[in-house]
Design a protein around this motif. Sequence first.
Motif, PDB file in Angstrom:
ATOM      1  N   VAL A   1       0.837  -1.200   0.000  1.00 25.91           N
ATOM      2  CA  VAL A   1       0.000   0.000   0.000  1.00 25.91           C
ATOM      3  C   VAL A   1       0.876   1.256   0.000  1.00 25.91           C
ATOM      4  N   LYS A   2       1.989   1.212   0.758  1.00 23.86           N
ATOM      5  CA  LYS A   2       2.894   2.358   0.812  1.00 23.86           C
ATOM      6  C   LYS A   2       3.503   2.637  -0.559  1.00 23.86           C
ATOM      7  N   LYS A   3       3.912   1.561  -1.246  1.00 28.38           N
ATOM      8  CA  LYS A   3       4.475   1.723  -2.589  1.00 28.38           C
ATOM      9  C   LYS A   3       3.460   2.330  -3.543  1.00 28.38           C
ATOM     10  N   GLU A   4       2.216   1.863  -3.440  1.00 33.15           N
ATOM     11  CA  GLU A   4       1.163   2.379  -4.318  1.00 33.15           C
ATOM     12  C   GLU A   4       0.882   3.847  -4.033  1.00 33.15           C
ATOM     13  N   ARG A   5       0.915   4.219  -2.750  1.00 36.56           N
ATOM     14  CA  ARG A   5       0.705   5.626  -2.386  1.00 36.56           C
ATOM     15  C   ARG A   5       1.832   6.500  -2.929  1.00 36.56           C
ATOM     16  N   LYS A   6       3.062   5.989  -2.810  1.00 40.01           N
ATOM     17  CA  LYS A   6       4.213   6.743  -3.293  1.00 40.01           C
ATOM     18  C   LYS A   6       4.115   6.935  -4.800  1.00 40.01           C
ATOM     19  N   ARG A   7       3.744   5.867  -5.499  1.00 41.49           N
ATOM     20  CA  ARG A   7       3.622   5.952  -6.949  1.00 41.49           C
ATOM     21  C   ARG A   7       2.516   6.922  -7.344  1.00 41.49           C
ATOM     22  N   ALA A   8       1.404   6.894  -6.612  1.00 43.16           N
ATOM     23  CA  ALA A   8       0.293   7.800  -6.902  1.00 43.16           C
ATOM     24  C   ALA A   8       0.719   9.257  -6.710  1.00 43.16           C
ATOM     25  N   ALA A   9       1.528   9.486  -5.668  1.00 44.91           N
ATOM     26  CA  ALA A   9       2.009  10.850  -5.419  1.00 44.91           C
ATOM     27  C   ALA A   9       2.938  11.302  -6.542  1.00 44.91           C
ATOM     28  N   GLU A  10       3.789  10.380  -7.007  1.00 42.71           N
ATOM     29  CA  GLU A  10       4.703  10.710  -8.108  1.00 42.71           C
ATOM     30  C   GLU A  10       3.929  10.994  -9.390  1.00 42.71           C
ATOM     31  N   VAL A  11       2.899  10.170  -9.622  1.00 38.51           N
ATOM     32  CA  VAL A  11       2.069  10.371 -10.809  1.00 38.51           C
ATOM     33  C   VAL A  11       1.371  11.718 -10.753  1.00 38.51           C
ATOM     34  N   GLU A  12       0.882  12.060  -9.564  1.00 37.20           N
ATOM     35  CA  GLU A  12       0.185  13.338  -9.415  1.00 37.20           C
ATOM     36  C   GLU A  12       1.128  14.510  -9.675  1.00 37.20           C
ATOM     37  N   ALA A  13       2.372  14.378  -9.195  1.00 39.62           N
ATOM     38  CA  ALA A  13       3.339  15.462  -9.379  1.00 39.62           C
ATOM     39  C   ALA A  13       3.801  15.552 -10.826  1.00 39.62           C
ATOM     40  N   ARG A  14       3.949  14.387 -11.468  1.00 35.70           N
ATOM     41  CA  ARG A  14       4.488  14.354 -12.820  1.00 35.70           C
ATOM     42  C   ARG A  14       3.405  14.381 -13.881  1.00 35.70           C
ATOM     43  N   GLY A  15       2.169  14.069 -13.466  1.00 35.04           N
ATOM     44  CA  GLY A  15       1.120  13.817 -14.444  1.00 35.04           C
ATOM     45  C   GLY A  15       0.431  15.028 -15.030  1.00 35.04           C
ATOM     46  N   ARG A  16       0.997  16.232 -14.858  1.00 32.24           N
ATOM     47  CA  ARG A  16       0.419  17.418 -15.484  1.00 32.24           C
ATOM     48  C   ARG A  16       0.745  17.433 -16.967  1.00 32.24           C
ATOM     49  N   PHE A  17      -0.169  17.965 -17.758  1.00 35.19           N
ATOM     50  CA  PHE A  17       0.016  17.988 -19.206  1.00 35.19           C
ATOM     51  C   PHE A  17       1.298  18.703 -19.598  1.00 35.19           C
ATOM     52  N   ASP A  18       1.563  19.873 -19.018  1.00 32.15           N
ATOM     53  CA  ASP A  18       2.737  20.646 -19.414  1.00 32.15           C
ATOM     54  C   ASP A  18       4.043  19.934 -19.052  1.00 32.15           C
ATOM     55  N   VAL A  19       4.056  19.218 -17.921  1.00 24.89           N
ATOM     56  CA  VAL A  19       5.252  18.485 -17.513  1.00 24.89           C
ATOM     57  C   VAL A  19       5.539  17.359 -18.506  1.00 24.89           C
ATOM     58  N   LEU A  20       4.495  16.618 -18.860  1.00 26.99           N
ATOM     59  CA  LEU A  20       4.654  15.520 -19.811  1.00 26.99           C
ATOM     60  C   LEU A  20       5.001  16.030 -21.208  1.00 26.99           C
ATOM     61  N   ALA A  21       4.437  17.176 -21.584  1.00 29.26           N
ATOM     62  CA  ALA A  21       4.759  17.769 -22.890  1.00 29.26           C
ATOM     63  C   ALA A  21       6.245  18.120 -22.960  1.00 29.26           C
ATOM     64  N   ALA A  22       6.781  18.667 -21.873  1.00 26.10           N
ATOM     65  CA  ALA A  22       8.205  19.010 -21.835  1.00 26.10           C
ATOM     66  C   ALA A  22       9.063  17.746 -21.906  1.00 26.10           C
ATOM     67  N   GLU A  23       8.629  16.683 -21.224  1.00 27.50           N
ATOM     68  CA  GLU A  23       9.368  15.416 -21.272  1.00 27.50           C
ATOM     69  C   GLU A  23       9.365  14.834 -22.684  1.00 27.50           C
ATOM     70  N   LEU A  24       8.231  14.944 -23.351  1.00 23.43           N
ATOM     71  CA  LEU A  24       8.121  14.430 -24.722  1.00 23.43           C
ATOM     72  C   LEU A  24       9.082  15.163 -25.658  1.00 23.43           C
ATOM     73  N   LEU A  25       9.153  16.486 -25.523  1.00 23.96           N
ATOM     74  CA  LEU A  25      10.073  17.272 -26.351  1.00 23.96           C
ATOM     75  C   LEU A  25      11.521  16.868 -26.099  1.00 23.96           C
ATOM     76  N   GLU A  26      11.868  16.664 -24.839  1.00 26.81           N
ATOM     77  CA  GLU A  26      13.228  16.255 -24.510  1.00 26.81           C
ATOM     78  C   GLU A  26      13.522  14.867 -25.085  1.00 26.81           C
TER      79      GLU A  26
END
Length: 406
Positions: free
Chosen positions: A89-114
């Motif tokens: 459960v702790k791992k899943e919570r950590k992953r969910a938090a990472e997804v929430e932090a990274r999962g914004r459209f603009d963040v992913l768009a910048a990653e795609l360009l890189e």
Amino acid sequence: MLSNDMPLTDITLKKLQPFDRPYKRADQNGLYILVKPNGSKHWHLKYRFNNKEKLMSYGPYPLISLKEAREKRDRDRRLLLEGMDPATVKKERKRAAEVEARGRFDVLAAELLEKNRLEGRAEQTVKKKAWLLDMANKDLAGRPVMEISATEVLAVLKRQERAGNLETASRLRTTIGEVFRYAIASGITTNDPTIPLKGALARKRVRSRAAITDKDRLGELMAAIDTYGGYRVVALGLKLLALLHVRPGELRLAEWKEFSLDDARWTIPSERMKMRNEHIAPLPRQAIAILQELKAYSHPDALVLPSQSLKIKPLSENTFNQALRKMGFGKEEMTAHGFRATFSTFANESGYWNPDAIEKALAHVEGNEVRRAYARSVFWDERVKMAQWWADELVELQRVAMEGGG
């Protein structure tokens, strides 16, 4: 050692002194604190799940107080009662938090360009994609991709459609879709809202690039190029476009190091090719003669077709088309890119050449890698002959035009 005699207190915790070896002091129900030789104290919970002994770490004391450590212990013991492993459960919570932090459209768009840059995509391609993503970010930046709906994306696209930018709207849908597919591959979302939007936008009427397919008119064009009164490099560049039927951008940015005149071949690097595959073009005698003449206009380590105003820069994108207009060939009749269609038409209609060899000459990429390698080796000799045939055809058509059709 662990002691279960008495629950811990804050006073007890503060009095715990380090020894030369780590030791443990128990609280209750599996919670204990580990005291290390350097004086640090860390909370842990020992528990069993599926008949296996496991361990949870809660962090350092006093940053995590005794009360907080017990609250964490009780939370995890409740999970155990419900049949869940607290570590999972702790791992899943950590992953969910990472997804929430990274999962914004603009963040992913910048990653795609890189990612595109690391893959060696052409600089101009990356710039165009960045321009489209900036457009999308005006509405979607900061939004979690998991929450973006097809309706929301459509509103972004419709704004471009209403402005009459039909091609931009279409490209924008494709580029936004790339961001979502990247997010799916990254495990951040499972949905691409651009998929149901296929067909939702007005389609731009596609027009083929204008190209001359009449022999007499092609002869007149070659004669006009030969007598062009502007910058000589432009005329020579147009001749090479006609002879080699490459894309204008592939020729404009050509460097001398790509040419082997002794071997009569030009190796166009993959980063400048539309399909990102290296392309080798055979050079007919006429092309070699033109390249020899061009040496007088540039440095051997630089561009083959330098700008007239600044030798370190290439001819601009519109130079060839502007020259065609000055010669009297309108945009509805001929374009710089149209030399490819001209060659394809004449080569196919001649009946002399294998259609696959013609496609290979145009750098139309075969999807199958084995077949692509086969085509490169098998059709090379035919392409060399075809290149010389085409050059001779152009010379003859020009001669006829200059002699008044006689």
